[in-house]
Scaffold this active site. Structure first.
Site, PDB file in Angstrom:
ATOM      1  N   ASP A  10      43.459  35.760  37.659  1.00 56.29           N
ATOM      2  CA  ASP A  10      43.468  37.187  37.980  1.00 56.29           C
ATOM      3  C   ASP A  10      44.877  37.723  37.732  1.00 56.29           C
ATOM      4  O   ASP A  10      45.823  37.333  38.421  1.00 56.29           O
ATOM      5  CB  ASP A  10      43.062  37.374  39.443  1.00 56.29           C
ATOM      6  CG  ASP A  10      42.887  38.839  39.834  1.00 56.29           C
ATOM      7  OD1 ASP A  10      43.103  39.716  38.974  1.00 56.29           O
ATOM      8  OD2 ASP A  10      42.543  39.092  41.001  1.00 56.29           O
ATOM      9  N   ASP A 106      40.903  42.087  33.378  1.00 56.52           N
ATOM     10  CA  ASP A 106      42.068  41.304  33.797  1.00 56.52           C
ATOM     11  C   ASP A 106      41.711  40.066  34.610  1.00 56.52           C
ATOM     12  O   ASP A 106      42.558  39.486  35.286  1.00 56.52           O
ATOM     13  CB  ASP A 106      43.043  42.185  34.593  1.00 56.52           C
ATOM     14  CG  ASP A 106      42.419  42.782  35.845  1.00 56.52           C
ATOM     15  OD1 ASP A 106      41.186  42.689  35.994  1.00 56.52           O
ATOM     16  OD2 ASP A 106      43.167  43.348  36.675  1.00 56.52           O
ATOM     17  N   GLU A 107      40.455  39.634  34.569  1.00 56.65           N
ATOM     18  CA  GLU A 107      40.036  38.444  35.301  1.00 56.65           C
ATOM     19  C   GLU A 107      39.097  37.608  34.432  1.00 56.65           C
ATOM     20  O   GLU A 107      38.262  38.160  33.717  1.00 56.65           O
ATOM     21  CB  GLU A 107      39.281  38.810  36.579  1.00 56.65           C
ATOM     22  CG  GLU A 107      40.038  39.642  37.579  1.00 56.65           C
ATOM     23  CD  GLU A 107      39.158  39.998  38.770  1.00 56.65           C
ATOM     24  OE1 GLU A 107      38.686  39.063  39.451  1.00 56.65           O
ATOM     25  OE2 GLU A 107      38.935  41.196  39.001  1.00 56.65           O
TER      26      GLU A 107
END
Length: 408
Positions: A10, A106-107
């Site tokens: 993350d 973004d993960e």
């Protein structure tokens, strides 16, 4: 069979961190990424740690943020840049495994079970990835390492920024069970409130609660959450190369009351179109046609469709086409029991689009596209219901942002 080793990576303050690469002069100042810095009603999309210390939160308005921190510096978002960095980050992950499943921009989850012989245990792999991302891209991430996807995700949330947390079969009860039940992955604020009001205040209490009682309280979700809290998740990590063959993307709703009149129909169609367009963008597809199904109060169904001038994944274009179909084929004062909007004749979203030489309404709407992108980003971080159109709020026809979907 030995335990799987799953990582969840993350990125820390992703949008703000990417912007700071181009604005190092703002690194020691309260800074945020905002949809429109000139508009006091712009939405905060991301903030750095300094801005966070002032109590600034993502998805609040700019004027609210500046009441907390008058010296807040803001920069506009650059969505293409974030997508590019996301691709580069996932490319680093793929050095360690081909089982990389993006969860949002973004993960990502990584299954490194088969990589341990080459690279070491999960913590070693996670630490190497963090170091590579920091050295090559100037960004930091937090990683969770566990034996399933749920606990890996919760591990990445446990300690931030720039940290690795291992949640194993030996320690998960010590680490996770004392946490508030609202910290459990998939437990939203409404579910947490219901659980807490019924005496379930920690993840441990959720894990030890009677499954039948939880099912009575929450439906199927109750049993699912109990299994997850006990570490019973065997969902696989899908490789990035795996792409479903989707022929259509649609959304349908049977309303809590019959639609009556154009305003009801417009409210329903904008909600359905928003969901369909969002799914098209998620799957990187565009629709060359729109189909509408209407069920009346006698359960009779009609189906109509039309071709678009050019493929689209834009909410407003799908809304206009669907509304036009209904106006052309239905008496707007006649009651509607069920309505369905579907994107058909799908194509790859990266394919070039032939624009009209003379321009006109059929050309892609750049402003509408930016709005769609901004709403997607907020929903990725805060859930499907975090932002919507004003006309949908407090409707009494029974629609929401996460109703039934149709994907073939």
């Amino acid at each position: 069979m030995k335990d799987r080793t799953i990582l969840h990576c993350d990125m820390n303050g992703f949008f703000a961190s990417v912007e700071l690469l181009d604005h190092p002069e703002l690194a020691d100042l309260p800074m945020a990424v905002c949809g429109d810095p000139k508009n006091r009603h712009g939405i905060i999309l991301a903030k750095n740690e300094i801005a966070k210390s002032y109590g600034i939160v993502t998805a609040e308005t700019l004027w609210q943020a500046r009441r907390k921190c008058p010296s807040l510096k803001v920069v506009p978002p650059h969505h293409d840049k974030y997508k590019d960095y996301s691709r580069r980050i996932n490319a680093i992950y793929q050095r360690y495994t081909d089982l990389v499943e993006p969860f949002s921009i973004d993960e990502s989850w990584l299954d490194v079970t088969g990589s341990r012989r080459l690279f070491g245990d999960g913590k070693k792999i996670a630490d190497e990835i963090r170091a590579a991302v920091k050295e090559e891209l100037g960004l930091t991430l937090s990683a969770g390492v566990s034996f399933n996807k749920i606990f890996a995700k919760m591990g990445s949330e446990y300690k931030k920024p720039d940290a690795t947390t291992v949640i194993s079969r030996e320690n998960y009860k010590d680490i996770l069970w004392p946490l508030p039940v609202g910290e459990m992955f998939f437990v939203g604020s409404a579910t947490a409130e219901k659980l807490e009001s019924n005496g379930i205040r920690t993840i441990g209490a959720l894990a030890q609660a009677d499954k039948a009682w939880l099912t009575g309280l929450l439906g199927k979700q109750g049993k699912m959450l109990n299994l997850y809290a006990n570490g019973l998740d065997d969902s696989p990590v899908a490789p990035m190369t795996q792409k479903r063959m989707i022929k259509s993307v649609g959304n349908s709703v049977t309303f809590s009351r019959d639609l009556s009149g154009e305003q009801d129909i417009r409210t329903a169609v904008i909600s359905l179109s928003d969901t369909v367009a969002g799914r098209l963008r998620k799957y990187e597809l565009k629709a060359s046609g729109v189909k509408v199904d209407i069920k009346d109060t006698s359960l009779k169904v009609i189906s109509r469709q039309k071709q678009l001038d050019s493929p689209t994944d834009n909410t407003n274009e799908i809304f206009r086409a669907a509304l036009e179909i209904i106006r052309d084929s239905w008496n707007m004062d006649r009651p509607i029991r069920l309505l369905s909007v579907t994107g058909i004749n799908l194509s790859d979203g990266d394919e070039d689009v032939q624009l009209s030489f003379f321009g006109g309404e059929s050309e892609p709407d750049a402003k509408a596209g930016k709005l769609d992108e901004t709403m997607d980003l907020i929903r990725e971080k805060f859930g499907k219901k975090s932002i919507t159109f004003g006309s949908i709020i407090n409707n009494d026809i029974g629609i929401s942002m996460d109703k039934n979907k149709t994907e073939d």
